[in-house]
Enzyme design. Sequence first.
Site, mmCIF file in Angstrom:
data_model
loop_
_atom_site.group_PDB
_atom_site.id
_atom_site.type_symbol
_atom_site.label_atom_id
_atom_site.label_comp_id
_atom_site.label_asym_id
_atom_site.label_seq_id
_atom_site.Cartn_x
_atom_site.Cartn_y
_atom_site.Cartn_z
ATOM 1 N N HIS A 121 113.005 34.213 2.496
ATOM 2 C CA HIS A 121 113.783 33.744 1.361
ATOM 3 C C HIS A 121 113.587 34.740 0.223
ATOM 4 O O HIS A 121 112.552 35.393 0.116
ATOM 5 C CB HIS A 121 113.273 32.351 0.964
ATOM 6 N N ASP A 198 104.535 31.182 3.321
ATOM 7 C CA ASP A 198 105.506 30.341 2.635
ATOM 8 C C ASP A 198 105.797 29.139 3.528
ATOM 9 O O ASP A 198 106.461 29.264 4.551
ATOM 10 C CB ASP A 198 106.769 31.161 2.358
ATOM 11 N N GLN A 201 109.487 25.265 4.375
ATOM 12 C CA GLN A 201 110.259 24.613 5.428
ATOM 13 C C GLN A 201 109.383 23.920 6.467
ATOM 14 O O GLN A 201 109.900 23.227 7.345
ATOM 15 C CB GLN A 201 111.167 25.635 6.125
ATOM 16 N N LYS A 224 110.960 19.076 -0.570
ATOM 17 C CA LYS A 224 111.403 19.218 0.815
ATOM 18 C C LYS A 224 110.601 18.320 1.760
ATOM 19 O O LYS A 224 110.789 18.362 2.975
ATOM 20 C CB LYS A 224 111.305 20.677 1.260
ATOM 21 N N CYS A 362 120.042 32.185 0.293
ATOM 22 C CA CYS A 362 119.033 32.984 -0.432
ATOM 23 C C CYS A 362 118.228 33.848 0.538
ATOM 24 O O CYS A 362 117.016 34.018 0.386
ATOM 25 C CB CYS A 362 118.106 32.098 -1.259
#
Length: 404
Positions: A121, A198, A201, A224, A362
């Site tokens: 991202h 990261d 997700q 999320k 993104c």
Amino acid sequence: MLDIKKIRADFPILNRKVNGQPLIYFDNAATSQKPTQVIDKIVAYYTLYNANIHRGVHALSQEATDHFEGAREKVRAFFNIPLAKQVIFTSGNTHSINAVASGAHVFVKKEDEVIVSAVEHHSNIVPWQMLCERVGAVLKVIPVLDDGRLDMHAYHNLLNSKTAFVVVNHISNALGVTNPVKEIIDAAHQYDAMTLIDGAQSCGHMKLDMQALDADFYTMSGHKMCGPTGIGILYGKEEALNSLPPYQGGGEMIDQVSFEKTTYAGLPHKFEAGTPNIAGGIALGAAIDYLNEIGMENIAAYEHGLLVYGTAQIKNIPGAKIYGDVTDKAAVISFNVASLHPYDIGTIVDKLGVAVRTGHHCAQPVMERFKIPGTIRASFAFYNTKEEIDVMVQALQRAVTMLS
């Protein structure tokens, strides 16, 4: 087995209609919906014990502080983090990444190398580019294979004595592919490189264990994982967090302030300048309670079933091409249909009540890699159903007919 009827009743937004049609929400990779249990926590804070936290001696302040710090403990336990002080509350995943990258000059020096992947991202690319520009380091990129997986052979060849930091996402937001982060972390540590994963997700879709993963930093997004917007998590190893300079200055993050010298507070307050998103932190704790009640293993298994079913149905659409069509992935299907523009399809299916995301997500380097302007992305959560997927496929087929 999940009681889907009971679960769906917890999400009031699923009762509404869009353009006269029952809402089908397949944009969970962008943000998840919120159950009543989370919404009620936000309302309770503002109606029953709204006060600023820490330092206050009055009853409301102490009550708010107890709820906020209780949420920190819930985060610690949920992700198997050794100490609550290693849980840093931020405004979101992007804030968490920037908090590390802004101070990473203590780990990355001139002519060192920072490795990122080609499926990141933008929020996990740009801060590291900025770091490299500041210190004179070199940015290296792990290539992505035709099927959306990282080229791990190339990654191992990139590692060398100059590697100072390795930064990758756990799951690609654009493709849904799950990256082999444990292998990536372990290989980086062989060269004494720092690592940041990261987890935007992954945090709401799989059971995570920070101690088993062994990343130096791991970032997460509250909105999320059924929590509110404006709240995120930065986890770091205690030594790494102690070495990292604070990202912002102000109240709460200080020990002593004078015009001659300021000293900083200990963890976690060193990185939590100013009044935090108190309601958001407390509500994130409620989201964790909710996910725990369902069970992360149950969520992962159910969502995988939606992925398998949805993949098969989309493949039945003439001209459909799925990007990142591999076995090890999250419940995200990124695809196009023939030469039709994804935006056009997304606009039509929205008129039929189906919410999907279209564009580059993104992640422009991913789109450049596959030579496409963007994709249609359908991302599922544990409150979605196969029947909703059927409606989406019918809407897609209708859109294709209209545009062809």
